[in-house]
Scaffold this active site. Structure first.
Site, mmCIF file in Angstrom:
data_model
loop_
_atom_site.group_PDB
_atom_site.id
_atom_site.type_symbol
_atom_site.label_atom_id
_atom_site.label_comp_id
_atom_site.label_asym_id
_atom_site.label_seq_id
_atom_site.Cartn_x
_atom_site.Cartn_y
_atom_site.Cartn_z
ATOM 1 N N GLN A 180 -7.512 1.207 4.405
ATOM 2 C CA GLN A 180 -8.301 0.670 5.526
ATOM 3 C C GLN A 180 -9.743 0.330 5.125
ATOM 4 O OE1 GLN A 180 -7.465 -0.248 8.560
ATOM 5 N NE2 GLN A 180 -5.333 0.431 8.478
ATOM 6 N N GLY A 205 0.837 -1.198 0.000
ATOM 7 C CA GLY A 205 0.000 0.000 0.000
ATOM 8 C C GLY A 205 0.873 1.249 0.000
ATOM 9 N N HIS A 221 -2.927 -7.176 2.457
ATOM 10 C CA HIS A 221 -2.857 -7.804 3.795
ATOM 11 C C HIS A 221 -3.861 -7.211 4.776
ATOM 12 C CE1 HIS A 221 -0.385 -4.869 6.295
ATOM 13 N NE2 HIS A 221 -0.144 -4.383 5.091
ATOM 14 N N CYS A 276 4.687 3.107 14.150
ATOM 15 C CA CYS A 276 5.541 2.514 15.156
ATOM 16 C C CYS A 276 6.834 2.107 14.466
ATOM 17 C CB CYS A 276 4.774 1.318 15.691
ATOM 18 S SG CYS A 276 5.656 0.207 16.694
ATOM 19 N N THR A 300 9.009 -7.580 -12.324
ATOM 20 C CA THR A 300 8.222 -8.769 -12.641
ATOM 21 C C THR A 300 7.098 -8.939 -11.625
ATOM 22 O OG1 THR A 300 10.209 -9.761 -13.534
ATOM 23 C CG2 THR A 300 8.379 -11.263 -13.052
ATOM 24 N N ASN A 360 -6.403 5.278 9.676
ATOM 25 C CA ASN A 360 -5.946 4.004 10.236
ATOM 26 C C ASN A 360 -5.915 4.011 11.757
ATOM 27 O OD1 ASN A 360 -3.813 5.796 9.011
ATOM 28 N ND2 ASN A 360 -2.581 4.686 10.521
HETATM 29 N N1 PLP Z 1 -2.324 3.623 4.276
HETATM 30 C C1 PLP Z 1 -3.037 3.305 5.361
HETATM 31 C C2 PLP Z 1 -4.265 4.089 5.692
HETATM 32 C C3 PLP Z 1 -2.632 2.232 6.168
HETATM 33 O O1 PLP Z 1 -3.343 1.904 7.248
HETATM 34 C C4 PLP Z 1 -1.459 1.510 5.809
HETATM 35 C C5 PLP Z 1 -0.966 0.405 6.662
HETATM 36 O O2 PLP Z 1 -1.073 0.451 7.878
HETATM 37 C C6 PLP Z 1 -0.771 1.882 4.658
HETATM 38 C C7 PLP Z 1 -1.230 2.950 3.904
HETATM 39 C C8 PLP Z 1 0.459 1.143 4.209
HETATM 40 O O3 PLP Z 1 0.135 -0.115 3.683
HETATM 41 P P1 PLP Z 1 1.264 -1.249 3.547
HETATM 42 O O4 PLP Z 1 1.458 -1.825 4.914
HETATM 43 O O5 PLP Z 1 0.699 -2.245 2.590
HETATM 44 O O6 PLP Z 1 2.489 -0.579 3.017
#
Ligand code: PLP
Length: 374
Positions: free
Chosen positions: A171, A67, A193, A316, A229, A143
């Site tokens: 989220q 993400g 995930h 964190c 890839t 988040n």
């Molecule tokens: N954006 C938000 C709102 C998230 O909660 C998170 C992960 O906690 C991310 C982006 C980042 O995602 P990733 O862990 O797949 O890099």
């Protein structure tokens, strides 16, 4: 053992594990021979399924490594594709967006405009979106607090100024219904995930125009936006997880929401001075509390010693909780922000998990308040 950190990551769904194992031997989907064509067919199927579940066209689905990477490619890429320097963002974005816009300001001359945030956790005024900008960023749901942001209104506002809108929906995807075309955003980030897919796979939805400038250079895979890839097995696992998450999302919202409501009621009744951080609308699995005077690290450790896995919700690094930029933007006083606790529920959460937290929370907070005095 209550695992109450589903917003950080959630266990992989069995259907995703099965899809991953089934396709783990696929070779390079770019290969111009039989095994390459077979891998490309699996990848195309995953792309089509994800597109149809999220209201996008298959060509708009870009597989990324996380993400974080999807957010970086969109925000940096849209900024670099524009002749303008103005960038609009909320101050409560995840670091994947926040640190990206800040670095654009420091190294590429971005001129930042910040959307104001109310004490209720929601962006309170969208008028900064009315003047043209290279890119505007607004997360769909926060988040930490779970507060759902007014992304549809934001899309309507930018439509008038012609500003591309990037929505971090990490989220939200798999939990609330997402229709990319109906929303009207230019780009949208998701992460497998968070909805029971594999870690290390992100999804970027990107309209054909304006297309972000490439941030990564290389072989030009994924419309040139994410060279490298593609991991076919993870793409197939992501599609399987999303299919199941979307199919059960109505029931999950009801059931998880009911458990969360019981948890919130139980915690507020047990702990003097406790409050819930954000006003509705909030994601159904999120319960974010403030226990004024308590020490956040002590809260997490005391819960952990009772088998309850939770976090403060703020980014964190190496296990050290930094003070939360989200709570700061909401104007939460430091003494309250230090005693933040995020409990996030998911599909494995049970009534007995909730009961255990409600039984233990008063003594945990009492001790964490003693730790907060030193
Ligand atoms: N954006 C938000 C709102 C998230 O909660 C998170 C992960 O906690 C991310 C982006 C980042 O995602 P990733 O862990 O797949 O890099």
């Amino acid at each position: 053992m209550p695992y109450l950190d589903h917003a950080a990551t959630t266990p992989m769904r069995q259907c995703a594990i099965d899809a991953w194992v089934e396709h783990s031997a696929e070779l390079n989907p770019g290969g111009q021979y039989g095994s390459g064509r077979r891998a490309a067919a699996v990848l195309a199927e995953a792309r089509e399924e994800i597109a149809s579940l999220l209201g996008a066209d298959p060509v708009e689905v870009i597989f990324t490594g996380s993400g974080t990477e999807a957010n970086n490619i969109a925000v940096r890429g849209l900024f670099r594709a524009s002749p303008l320097e103005r960038v609009v963002s909320s101050p409560i974005e995840h670091p994947a967006v926040l640190e990206t816009v800040k670095s654009l300001a420091v190294t590429e001359g971005a001129d930042m405009s910040w959307l104001p945030v109310g004490g209720d956790g929601h962006v309170s005024d969208l008028s900064a979106l009315e003047s043209p900008a290279a890119v505007a960023c607004l997360m769909w749901a926060n988040n930490e607090t779970g507060a759902i942001q007014p992304v549809a209104e934001a899309a309507a506002r930018v439509a008038e100024s012609g500003t591309p809108l990037h929505v971090d929906a990490v989220q939200v995807v798999g939990k609330l219904s997402v229709d990319f075309h109906a929303l009207g955003a230019t780009t949208l980030a998701a992460s497998a995930h968070k909805f029971g897919g594999p870690r290390g796979t992100g999804i970027l939805l990107a309209r054909r125009s304006p297309t972000p400038a490439a941030v990564l250079t290389g072989g030009g895979q994924e419309r040139g936006l994410r060279s490298g890839t593609v991991d076919v097995a993870s793409a197939a696992a992501t599609a399987a997880a999303l299919r199941e998450a979307v199919a059960e999302s109505d029931r999950a919202r009801r059931e998880i929401g009911a458990l969360r409501d019981a948890l919130v009621a139980g915690v507020l009744a047990s702990v003097p001075g406790a409050r819930v951080t954000s006003a509705e609308p909030v994601l159904p699995g999120h319960a974010h509390f403030l226990f004024p005077g308590a020490n956040g690290d002590a809260l997490i450790m005391l819960l952990d010693s009772r088998g309850i896995e939770a976090s403060t919700g703020s980014a964190c690094a190496a296990g050290v909780n930094r003070s939360s930029h989200v709570l700061e933007a909401m104007g939460v006083p430091q003494r309250e922000a230090a005693g933040a606790l995020r409990l996030t529920l998911g599909r494995t959460t049970t009534t007995s998990d909730v009961e255990l937290v409600v039984r233990e929370i008063a003594v945990v907070v009492e001790r964490a308040r003693v730790a907060g005095m030193v």
